[in-house]
Design an enzyme around this catalytic site. Structure first.
Site, PDB file in Angstrom:
ATOM      1  N   GLY A 199      23.531  37.236  24.093  1.00  0.00           N
ATOM      2  CA  GLY A 199      22.566  36.306  24.110  1.00  0.00           C
ATOM      3  C   GLY A 199      20.857  37.147  23.824  1.00  0.00           C
TER       4      GLY A 199
ATOM      5  N   SER B 154      18.900  36.447  21.066  1.00  0.00           N
ATOM      6  CA  SER B 154      17.645  36.008  20.517  1.00  0.00           C
ATOM      7  C   SER B 154      16.746  36.218  20.986  1.00  0.00           C
ATOM      8  CB  SER B 154      18.259  34.706  20.652  1.00  0.00           C
ATOM      9  OG  SER B 154      18.371  33.786  21.380  1.00  0.00           O
ATOM     10  N   ARG B 155      16.554  36.516  22.222  1.00  0.00           N
ATOM     11  CA  ARG B 155      15.208  36.120  22.723  1.00  0.00           C
ATOM     12  C   ARG B 155      15.411  37.085  23.993  1.00  0.00           C
ATOM     13  NH1 ARG B 155      14.704  31.429  26.034  1.00  0.00           N
ATOM     14  NH2 ARG B 155      16.657  30.753  25.432  1.00  0.00           N
TER      15      ARG B 155
ATOM     16  N   VAL C 186      29.114  31.744  24.727  1.00  0.00           N
ATOM     17  CA  VAL C 186      30.201  32.911  25.318  1.00  0.00           C
ATOM     18  C   VAL C 186      30.530  32.321  26.853  1.00  0.00           C
ATOM     19  CG1 VAL C 186      28.919  34.947  24.481  1.00  0.00           C
ATOM     20  CG2 VAL C 186      27.900  33.934  26.746  1.00  0.00           C
TER      21      VAL C 186
ATOM     22  N   SER D 159      20.997  41.152  38.668  1.00  0.00           N
ATOM     23  CA  SER D 159      19.776  40.370  39.053  1.00  0.00           C
ATOM     24  C   SER D 159      19.793  40.860  40.413  1.00  0.00           C
ATOM     25  CB  SER D 159      19.605  38.629  39.165  1.00  0.00           C
ATOM     26  OG  SER D 159      18.397  38.625  39.871  1.00  0.00           O
TER      27      SER D 159
ATOM     28  N   TYR E 274      22.584  30.755  40.746  1.00  0.00           N
ATOM     29  CA  TYR E 274      22.263  32.372  39.992  1.00  0.00           C
ATOM     30  C   TYR E 274      22.729  32.813  40.962  1.00  0.00           C
ATOM     31  CZ  TYR E 274      19.733  34.756  37.023  1.00  0.00           C
ATOM     32  OH  TYR E 274      19.115  35.290  36.590  1.00  0.00           O
TER      33      TYR E 274
ATOM     34  N   ALA F 246      24.552  33.261  42.889  1.00  0.00           N
ATOM     35  CA  ALA F 246      26.068  33.648  43.609  1.00  0.00           C
ATOM     36  C   ALA F 246      26.692  34.518  41.836  1.00  0.00           C
ATOM     37  CB  ALA F 246      26.877  32.977  43.677  1.00  0.00           C
TER      38      ALA F 246
ATOM     39  N   LYS G 141      25.532  36.314  39.962  1.00  0.00           N
ATOM     40  CA  LYS G 141      24.694  37.464  39.697  1.00  0.00           C
ATOM     41  C   LYS G 141      25.945  38.512  40.772  1.00  0.00           C
ATOM     42  CE  LYS G 141      22.172  36.320  35.956  1.00  0.00           C
ATOM     43  NZ  LYS G 141      22.847  37.092  34.253  1.00  0.00           N
TER      44      LYS G 141
HETATM   45  P1  NAP Z   1      15.203  33.945  28.229  1.00  0.00           P
HETATM   46  O1  NAP Z   1      14.818  34.778  27.841  1.00  0.00           O
HETATM   47  O2  NAP Z   1      15.647  33.310  29.048  1.00  0.00           O
HETATM   48  O3  NAP Z   1      16.550  34.436  26.812  1.00  0.00           O
HETATM   49  C1  NAP Z   1      17.985  34.385  27.694  1.00  0.00           C
HETATM   50  C2  NAP Z   1      19.365  34.648  26.602  1.00  0.00           C
HETATM   51  O4  NAP Z   1      20.373  34.287  26.733  1.00  0.00           O
HETATM   52  C3  NAP Z   1      19.089  34.451  25.467  1.00  0.00           C
HETATM   53  O5  NAP Z   1      18.872  34.805  24.190  1.00  0.00           O
HETATM   54  C4  NAP Z   1      19.887  32.890  24.801  1.00  0.00           C
HETATM   55  O6  NAP Z   1      20.103  32.586  24.007  1.00  0.00           O
HETATM   56  C5  NAP Z   1      20.780  33.326  25.915  1.00  0.00           C
HETATM   57  N1  NAP Z   1      21.669  32.496  25.956  1.00  0.00           N
HETATM   58  C6  NAP Z   1      21.994  31.199  27.021  1.00  0.00           C
HETATM   59  N2  NAP Z   1      22.894  30.881  27.262  1.00  0.00           N
HETATM   60  C7  NAP Z   1      23.662  31.256  26.462  1.00  0.00           C
HETATM   61  C8  NAP Z   1      24.982  30.916  26.281  1.00  0.00           C
HETATM   62  N3  NAP Z   1      25.555  30.041  26.616  1.00  0.00           N
HETATM   63  N4  NAP Z   1      25.361  31.416  25.148  1.00  0.00           N
HETATM   64  C9  NAP Z   1      25.225  32.146  24.717  1.00  0.00           C
HETATM   65  N5  NAP Z   1      23.861  32.698  24.661  1.00  0.00           N
HETATM   66  C10 NAP Z   1      23.475  32.257  25.788  1.00  0.00           C
HETATM   67  O7  NAP Z   1      16.335  35.451  29.588  1.00  0.00           O
HETATM   68  P2  NAP Z   1      16.176  36.644  30.456  1.00  0.00           P
HETATM   69  O8  NAP Z   1      14.789  36.828  31.315  1.00  0.00           O
HETATM   70  O9  NAP Z   1      16.346  37.872  29.382  1.00  0.00           O
HETATM   71  O10 NAP Z   1      17.511  36.887  30.916  1.00  0.00           O
HETATM   72  C11 NAP Z   1      18.750  37.761  29.789  1.00  0.00           C
HETATM   73  C12 NAP Z   1      19.108  38.019  31.351  1.00  0.00           C
HETATM   74  O11 NAP Z   1      19.089  38.365  32.435  1.00  0.00           O
HETATM   75  C13 NAP Z   1      20.324  37.052  32.058  1.00  0.00           C
HETATM   76  O12 NAP Z   1      21.184  37.090  32.318  1.00  0.00           O
HETATM   77  C14 NAP Z   1      19.460  36.889  32.907  1.00  0.00           C
HETATM   78  O13 NAP Z   1      19.485  36.270  33.860  1.00  0.00           O
HETATM   79  C15 NAP Z   1      19.373  38.193  33.565  1.00  0.00           C
HETATM   80  N6  NAP Z   1      18.039  38.583  34.348  1.00  0.00           N
HETATM   81  C16 NAP Z   1      16.977  38.009  34.127  1.00  0.00           C
HETATM   82  C17 NAP Z   1      15.558  38.206  34.771  1.00  0.00           C
HETATM   83  C18 NAP Z   1      13.950  38.401  34.406  1.00  0.00           C
HETATM   84  O14 NAP Z   1      13.527  38.336  35.100  1.00  0.00           O
HETATM   85  N7  NAP Z   1      13.633  37.525  33.325  1.00  0.00           N
HETATM   86  C19 NAP Z   1      15.608  39.130  35.925  1.00  0.00           C
HETATM   87  C20 NAP Z   1      17.480  39.532  36.812  1.00  0.00           C
HETATM   88  C21 NAP Z   1      18.133  39.071  35.936  1.00  0.00           C
HETATM   89  P3  NAP Z   1      19.487  31.204  23.076  1.00  0.00           P
HETATM   90  O15 NAP Z   1      18.077  31.153  23.221  1.00  0.00           O
HETATM   91  O16 NAP Z   1      19.571  31.272  21.790  1.00  0.00           O
HETATM   92  O17 NAP Z   1      20.955  29.450  23.244  1.00  0.00           O
END
Ligand code: NAP
Length: 245
Positions: A8, A10-11, A60, A142, A155, A157, A159
């Protein structure tokens, strides 16, 4: 040169981790599910740091796709020494309205994927250890793993499960492969972009550092865990002081 797979990437946080690894001299595999062009932009930016970068599309949560991701990365980068299980999705649904299929989807993407990718990475991580590298796995959990969360029980659970998986894998793969987790608080990414101004004010008031996390803050923590040779089975909490344990 050593190499890393970041799921993941890409972003958001995964993107920042991939670029941090590239800046630190690691070849990277950039994985996407739906954001193909964004993934190519990340790979281009990584190459500007002078490393190799491969882009691999894979959902994945599908174990066959996870295996394909690790094979492609190992083939094209000459091995895999580090894995960051970052891919994740969130969904806000009250438990009474939550379908078993939605519960399963979030579990599949957020935690079953980490099992599948880690399992697929194992032979490559062991090979890296034999070649003298210090391999690692880092799982992105998280703050909600500790606090739970209203309207996103699945979500939270998933994490929480990641933290148990982290400790179990740290024991399973010792001494060669270290396994750790990072538990971000609120980080500004697409995942958290739907907040109202009132929600933002309330959230910020609960963060002693007085700001949201940036993806780079989490990348710093992942880079630390990659390099911290005597740290395994541990979770690094990166939340601006929101939760002091
Ligand atoms: P995000 O900006 O929504 O990015 C999510 C990334 O995961 C994207 O690159 C997306 O790829 C990829 N992804 C989603 N489903 C996928 C799959 N089935 N297979 C492969 N790639 C997949 O989220 P983020 O905030 O960066 O979050 C990244 C991680 O940090 C996550 O595990 C999230 O739970 C955790 N997290 C985030 C926060 C927060 O506040 N942002 C806090 C705690 C934990 P595509 O765009 O190509 O689909």
């Amino acid at each position: 040169m050593s190499s890393a797979v970041i799921t993941g990437s890409s972003r958001g946080i995964g993107r920042a981790v991939a670029l941090r690894f590239a800046r630190d001299g690691y070849d990277v595999a950039v994985n996407y599910h739906t954001s193909e062009s964004a993934a190519h932009e990340v790979a281009d930016a990584a190459r500007e740091e002078g490393v190799e970068a491969v882009v691999v599309g894979a959902d994945v949560s599908d174990p066959d796709a996870a295996a394909h991701l690790l094979e492609r990365a190992a083939d094209e980068l000459g091995g895999v020494a580090h894995l960051v299980n970052n891919a994740g999705i969130d969904q806000h649904v009250y438990t009474a309205d939550l379908s078993p299929a939605d519960f399963d989807r979030v579990t599949d993407v957020n935690v079953n994927s980490a099992f599948a990718c880690t399992k697929a990475a194992l032979p490559h991580l062991h090979a890296a250890a034999e070649a003298g590298a210090a391999p690692s796995v880092t799982n992105v959990s998280s703050i909600l793993a500790y606090t739970g969360a209203a309207v996103e029980c699945h979500y939270a659970a998933s994490k929480g499960a990641l933290l148990s998986l982290t400790k179990s894998h740290a024991r399973d793969f010792a001494p060669e492969i270290r396994v750790n987790a990072v538990a971000p608080g609120h980080v500004e990414t697409d995942m958290t972009s739907d907040r109202s101004e009132a929600e933002k004010r309330e959230e910020l008031a609960a963060i002693p550092r007085g700001r949201y996390g940036r993806p780079e803050d989490i990348a710093d923590a992942v880079a630390y865990l990659r390099d911290a040779g005597f740290v395994t089975g541990e979770t690094l909490n990166v939340n601006g002081g929101e939760l002091m344990r």
